[in-house]
Design a protein around this motif. Structure first.
Motif, PDB file in Angstrom:
ATOM      1  N   PRO A   1       0.823  -1.222   0.000  1.00 29.84           N
ATOM      2  CA  PRO A   1       0.000   0.000   0.000  1.00 29.84           C
ATOM      3  C   PRO A   1       0.852   1.266   0.000  1.00 29.84           C
ATOM      4  N   TYR A   2       1.945   1.240   0.762  1.00 27.59           N
ATOM      5  CA  TYR A   2       2.832   2.408   0.823  1.00 27.59           C
ATOM      6  C   TYR A   2       3.427   2.715  -0.544  1.00 27.59           C
ATOM      7  N   HIS A   3       3.966   1.692  -1.210  1.00 28.00           N
ATOM      8  CA  HIS A   3       4.610   1.927  -2.510  1.00 28.00           C
ATOM      9  C   HIS A   3       3.594   2.344  -3.571  1.00 28.00           C
ATOM     10  N   ASP A   4       2.406   1.742  -3.526  1.00 26.90           N
ATOM     11  CA  ASP A   4       1.376   2.125  -4.496  1.00 26.90           C
ATOM     12  C   ASP A   4       0.987   3.588  -4.337  1.00 26.90           C
ATOM     13  N   ALA A   5       0.826   4.021  -3.087  1.00 29.59           N
ATOM     14  CA  ALA A   5       0.446   5.415  -2.844  1.00 29.59           C
ATOM     15  C   ALA A   5       1.588   6.355  -3.210  1.00 29.59           C
ATOM     16  N   ASN A   6       2.808   5.961  -2.884  1.00 25.06           N
ATOM     17  CA  ASN A   6       3.970   6.786  -3.151  1.00 25.06           C
ATOM     18  C   ASN A   6       4.191   6.984  -4.648  1.00 25.06           C
ATOM     19  N   GLU A   7       3.866   5.955  -5.430  1.00 23.78           N
ATOM     20  CA  GLU A   7       4.047   6.044  -6.873  1.00 23.78           C
ATOM     21  C   GLU A   7       2.991   6.905  -7.546  1.00 23.78           C
ATOM     22  N   GLN A   8       1.891   7.138  -6.853  1.00 21.69           N
ATOM     23  CA  GLN A   8       0.841   8.035  -7.348  1.00 21.69           C
ATOM     24  C   GLN A   8       0.381   7.682  -8.760  1.00 21.69           C
ATOM     25  N   GLY A   9       0.231   6.394  -8.994  1.00 26.01           N
ATOM     26  CA  GLY A   9      -0.278   5.960 -10.288  1.00 26.01           C
ATOM     27  C   GLY A   9       0.766   5.889 -11.380  1.00 26.01           C
ATOM     28  N   LYS A  10       1.985   6.345 -11.107  1.00 27.38           N
ATOM     29  CA  LYS A  10       3.059   6.282 -12.119  1.00 27.38           C
ATOM     30  C   LYS A  10       3.877   5.030 -11.854  1.00 27.38           C
ATOM     31  N   ARG A  11       3.528   3.976 -12.529  1.00 31.51           N
ATOM     32  CA  ARG A  11       4.080   2.677 -12.177  1.00 31.51           C
ATOM     33  C   ARG A  11       5.112   2.155 -13.174  1.00 31.51           C
ATOM     34  N   GLU A  12       5.732   3.037 -13.932  1.00 35.87           N
ATOM     35  CA  GLU A  12       6.740   2.575 -14.868  1.00 35.87           C
ATOM     36  C   GLU A  12       7.908   1.985 -14.077  1.00 35.87           C
ATOM     37  N   LEU A  13       8.355   0.798 -14.495  1.00 35.17           N
ATOM     38  CA  LEU A  13       9.433   0.135 -13.783  1.00 35.17           C
ATOM     39  C   LEU A  13      10.751   0.873 -13.901  1.00 35.17           C
ATOM     40  N   TYR A  14      10.848   1.759 -14.891  1.00 36.53           N
ATOM     41  CA  TYR A  14      12.115   2.448 -15.101  1.00 36.53           C
ATOM     42  C   TYR A  14      12.255   3.680 -14.206  1.00 36.53           C
ATOM     43  N   LYS A  15      11.205   4.051 -13.514  1.00 32.93           N
ATOM     44  CA  LYS A  15      11.262   5.202 -12.600  1.00 32.93           C
ATOM     45  C   LYS A  15      11.606   4.697 -11.209  1.00 32.93           C
ATOM     46  N   PHE A  16      12.595   5.298 -10.555  1.00 34.70           N
ATOM     47  CA  PHE A  16      12.971   4.808  -9.232  1.00 34.70           C
ATOM     48  C   PHE A  16      13.092   5.907  -8.181  1.00 34.70           C
ATOM     49  N   CYS A  17      12.933   7.174  -8.547  1.00 31.09           N
ATOM     50  CA  CYS A  17      12.955   8.269  -7.571  1.00 31.09           C
ATOM     51  C   CYS A  17      11.529   8.721  -7.264  1.00 31.09           C
ATOM     52  N   TYR A  18      11.199   8.782  -5.987  1.00 30.70           N
ATOM     53  CA  TYR A  18       9.873   9.238  -5.558  1.00 30.70           C
ATOM     54  C   TYR A  18      10.029  10.160  -4.357  1.00 30.70           C
ATOM     55  N   ASN A  19       9.610  11.411  -4.536  1.00 32.98           N
ATOM     56  CA  ASN A  19       9.613  12.374  -3.438  1.00 32.98           C
ATOM     57  C   ASN A  19      10.964  12.443  -2.720  1.00 32.98           C
ATOM     58  N   GLY A  20      12.015  12.541  -3.520  1.00 33.22           N
ATOM     59  CA  GLY A  20      13.342  12.794  -2.960  1.00 33.22           C
ATOM     60  C   GLY A  20      14.163  11.582  -2.583  1.00 33.22           C
ATOM     61  N   LYS A  21      13.578  10.381  -2.665  1.00 29.41           N
ATOM     62  CA  LYS A  21      14.318   9.169  -2.304  1.00 29.41           C
ATOM     63  C   LYS A  21      14.099   8.102  -3.368  1.00 29.41           C
ATOM     64  N   SER A  22      15.097   7.220  -3.504  1.00 28.62           N
ATOM     65  CA  SER A  22      14.906   6.089  -4.401  1.00 28.62           C
ATOM     66  C   SER A  22      13.998   5.073  -3.733  1.00 28.62           C
ATOM     67  N   SER A  23      13.320   4.282  -4.552  1.00 29.87           N
ATOM     68  CA  SER A  23      12.440   3.258  -3.996  1.00 29.87           C
ATOM     69  C   SER A  23      13.242   2.250  -3.179  1.00 29.87           C
ATOM     70  N   SER A  24      14.511   2.020  -3.553  1.00 25.57           N
ATOM     71  CA  SER A  24      15.354   1.099  -2.781  1.00 25.57           C
ATOM     72  C   SER A  24      15.665   1.660  -1.396  1.00 25.57           C
ATOM     73  N   GLU A  25      15.833   2.959  -1.291  1.00 35.98           N
ATOM     74  CA  GLU A  25      16.030   3.572   0.028  1.00 35.98           C
ATOM     75  C   GLU A  25      14.806   3.320   0.903  1.00 35.98           C
ATOM     76  N   ASP A  26      13.617   3.454   0.304  1.00 34.32           N
ATOM     77  CA  ASP A  26      12.391   3.198   1.059  1.00 34.32           C
ATOM     78  C   ASP A  26      12.315   1.742   1.513  1.00 34.32           C
ATOM     79  N   VAL A  27      12.626   0.812   0.591  1.00 35.60           N
ATOM     80  CA  VAL A  27      12.584  -0.616   0.922  1.00 35.60           C
ATOM     81  C   VAL A  27      13.563  -0.926   2.043  1.00 35.60           C
ATOM     82  N   ASN A  28      14.772  -0.386   1.927  1.00 33.14           N
ATOM     83  CA  ASN A  28      15.813  -0.656   2.906  1.00 33.14           C
ATOM     84  C   ASN A  28      15.489  -0.057   4.270  1.00 33.14           C
ATOM     85  N   GLU A  29      15.012   1.185   4.253  1.00 33.44           N
ATOM     86  CA  GLU A  29      14.676   1.863   5.508  1.00 33.44           C
ATOM     87  C   GLU A  29      13.569   1.123   6.241  1.00 33.44           C
TER      88      GLU A  29
END
Length: 522
Positions: free
Chosen positions: A320-348
Motif C-alpha cells: 500500500p505504501y509503494h502504491d500510494a507513493n508512486e501516485q499511479g506512475k508505475r513505470e518500472l524504469y522510474k525509481f525516484c519518488y519524493n526525494g528518495k529512491s524506492s530502494s532507500e524506502d525498501v531498505n529503511e
C-alpha cells in the motif's frame, strides 16, 4: 662477612632461578591454553573446507556432468558495454520537508523555513490489491505522534496552498493472534538454546533481500563494497553455481517461495487472488514468527495479468505504501519518488522493522526491483546502500541470531550484453550469498560444512526453499521432511557432486552447465 654475603647471594640466586622457572611454566601453560581455546573457538568444519572453498579454478562448478566456467566480468568481448566506474544515480532530496523519528513526525524547518504554515497527514490503508487514504489528521506546525503504519504528508503555506508532500513508513507494533503468540513464547523460552554465548535461541530469524536482475557476475562488477563486507567481514557463503529455474521474476520467486513451478500451482490462476498459494512465510507464521513482505513494484504476484493478494499476506505488508507513493506512475524504469529512491524506502522499512522485532523471531522478505530492473550499471548505486545496511545490522547485533540471504532472481535479460556468451551465463546465474552467525558454525558443524561444500555445486531457488524449511527444525527433521517439496535439497545437506540440470529441475533452456561459446545465440 664475606662468607655470609656469599651464602646470601647463593640463596637469592636459587630463589630467582626457581621463580624464573615457575614464571616460564605459567607462561607456557597460558600460551597452550590460549592456543587450545582458540582451536576450540574456530569452527573445525570451517577450517576443513576453507582451502577448498577459496581455491580459485577456471570453473565455478566442475563435475563430469556440469561445468560452469569462471569468466572475466569485464571481458574484452563486452568491454564497450560495461564501464568500470559507471555514474551513480541519485535522487533530489532538497525539497524533503518532513521526517519520522521514533513514531514522531517532524517538520524540517531547514527547508521552506519561512514558507510553511502547517502540515497534516493521511493514513494509507490496505484494501484488496490496492490502497485507500484514511481520515486526514489535524493540522500541526512542529511535530505530531503517528500511530498509522503508512502516511501521506502534505504541508501548506499561509494561503493554504500545498508546497510540499512526502510519504513515510512508521513502525507500529501489532497484536498478533493468540496461537502465534503462544508459539512465539514457546520458541523463545524453549530448551533449544545454544551454549555459545548470548544467543536467545537456535531457531534463526530469516532475512531475505532480493535484488532484481542481479547476477553473480554483475555483483563482481558493481556490488564491490557489498561483496567485500559479506565475504571478508561476515564470512558469508557465496553459491557459485546458483542457477535460475524459469524465465523472469515471478516464476523464479514462486519457486523460492513455494518450492514448485508456478504453472503447477492452480492457486496462481485463481481469479480471487493468490492467497491460497503455499508461500513459505505461512510455515514460519505457524511457528510464531512475525512475517514481513515488501517490494517496490507490482510485477511479481499482482499486476494487470495476476490478481495478487485479496487479503494481507503477512503481518507487515508494504505494498500500500509503494502504491500510494508512486501516485499511479508505475513505470518500472522510474525509481525516484519524493526525494528518495524506492530502494532507500525498501531498505529503511526493512531495517526499522527488524530492529523493532529483534526480540521475537521474524521472517522478512524485501525485494528491490526498480533500481536494477533491466540495468547493469545501477547496481553500483545500490551497492553503498546495501553494504551500509549490512554494517548497521551487524553493528546492532541483529545478525547474531539471523539467517541472511542476499540474492538475485535471475541475471540481466535485456541490453547489449545479453546476446553475448557472458550475457548468456549472466542471465542463468543469479547472485546468492548466505550468512549464518558464528555460533551456528560450531553448533551445527556438519550443516555448515555442507553449505560450504555446496558453494561449488549446482544449486537453485528450489534448494533455498528447502533450506528455509530446514531452518524451522534444525534439530529434528521429521516435520521438515514431511513438508519438503521434492524439487529441492536443503543446502545444509550435501548436494551430489554429479548433479545435473535434470536432477536439479532446471530445463535445458536455462541450464548454465556446459554452456559453450558456440551456443551463445541459444
Amino acid at each position: 662477612m664475606d662468607v655470609m654475603m656469599i651464602r646470601l647471594f647463593r640463596i637469592v640466586q636459587k630463589k630467582y632461578i626457581f621463580y624464573l622457572c615457575v614464571s616460564l611454566s605459567v607462561c607456557l601453560i597460558g600460551t597452550t591454553l590460549r592456543i587450545n581455546t582458540k582451536k576450540e573457538y574456530v569452527p573445525r568444519c570451517n577450517v576443513e573446507v576453507l582451502s577448498k572453498f577459496t581455491k580459485r579454478t577456471d570453473f565455478l562448478v566442475e563435475s563430469e556432468v556440469c561445468k560452469i566456467p569462471r569468466v572475466n566480468p569485464f571481458d574484452q568481448s563486452i568491454k564497450d558495454f560495461v564501464p568500470y566506474d559507471p555514474q551513480i544515480s541519485s535522487c533530489n532530496d532538497n525539497n524533503l520537508l518532513t521526517y519520522v523519528d521514533n513514531n514522531i513526525l517532524y517538520i524540517n524547518f531547514t527547508n521552506y523555513r519561512n514558507q510553511v504554515e502547517y502540515c497534516s497527514y493521511e493514513p494509507i490503508l490496505y484494501i484488496s490489491n490496492s490502497f485507500k487514504l484514511g481520515k486526514i489528521s489535524g493540522n500541526f506546525n512542529k511535530s505530531v505522534l503517528v500511530t498509522d503504519e503508512f502516511i501521506k504528508v502534505q504541508c501548506f503555506d499561509s494561503l493554504n496552498k500545498v508546497i510540499a508532500k512526502n510519504f513515510h513508513t512508521v513502525f507500529v507494533k501489532k497484536n498478533l493472534n493468540q496461537k502465534a503468540a503462544h508459539a512465539r513464547k514457546h520458541v523463545i523460552q524453549g530448551e533449544n538454546i545454544p551454549n555459545t554465548g548470548n544467543h536467545r535461541e537456535s531457531r534463526l530469524n530469516v532475512l531475505l533481500i532480493m535484488l532484481e536482475s542481479t547476477s553473480r557476475i554483475n555483483s563482481v562488477r558493481y556490488l564491490r563494497k557489498t561483496r567485500k563486507y559479506l565475504l571478508e567481514t561476515l564470512d558469508a557463503t557465496e553459491l557459485l553455481g546458483y542457477n535460475k529455474v524459469a524465465l523472469n521474476t515471478r516464476p523464479n520467486m514462486a519457486a523460492l517461495l513455494t518450492g514448485d513451478f508456478l504453472e503447477n500451482l492452480s492457486c496462481f490462476k485463481d481469479s480471487e487472488g493468490v492467497d491460497k498459494c503455499p508461500f513459505i512465510w505461512k510455515e514460519f507464521s505457524k511457528f510464531g514468527y512475525t512475517t514481513h513482505y515488501g517490494q517496490d513494484a507490482e510485477c511479481t504476484f499482482y499486476s494487470k495479468d495476476m490478481s495478487g493478494f485479496k487479503y494481507q499476506p503477512t503481518d507487515y505488508y508494504d505494498q500500500p505504501y509503494h502504491d500510494a507513493n508512486e501516485q499511479g506512475k508505475r513505470e518500472l524504469y522510474k525509481f525516484c519518488y519524493n526525494g528518495k529512491s524506492s530502494s532507500e524506502d525498501v531498505n529503511e522499512r526493512m531495517f526499522n522493522l527488524v530492529s523493532n522485532l529483534r526480540d521475537n523471531p521474524f521472517f522478512s522478505l524485501s525485494m528491490h526491483i526498480r533500481m536494477t530492473h533491466e540495468s547493469l550499471t545501477r547496481a553500483v548505486t545500490i551497492d553503498k546502500l546495501i553494504s551500509r545496511t549490512l554494517q548497521r545490522l551487524h553493528k546492532n547485533s541483529i545478525l547474531n541470531n539471523t539467517f541472511l540471504a542476499l540474492f538475485g532472481d535471475h541475471g540481466i535479460r535485456s541490453g547489449r550484453v545479453r546476446p553475448t556468451f557472458i550475457g548468456q551465463l549472466e542471465e542463468r546465474l543469479p547472485m546468492m550469498f548466505m550468512y549464518v552467525p558464528p555460533w551456528f558454525k560450531t553448533k551445527y558443524c556438519s550443516y555448515f560444512k555442507n553449505l560450504r561444500t555446496n558453494a561449488r555445486r549446482l544449486t537453485t531457488h528450489f534448494d533455498t526453499h528447502s533450506t528455509l524449511l530446514h531452518l524451522l527444525d534444525l534439530d529434528n527433521n521429521q516435520h521438515v521432511m514431511k513438508t519438503y517439496r521434492h524439487k529441492g535439497i536443503s543446502l545444509f545437506n550435501e548436494i551430489p557432486s554429479n548433479r545435473s540440470c535434470q536432477d536439479a529441475n532446471i530445463s535445458s533452456k536455462w541450464c548454465a552447465c556446459n554452456l559453450l561459446k558456440k551456443n551463445k545465440k541459444r
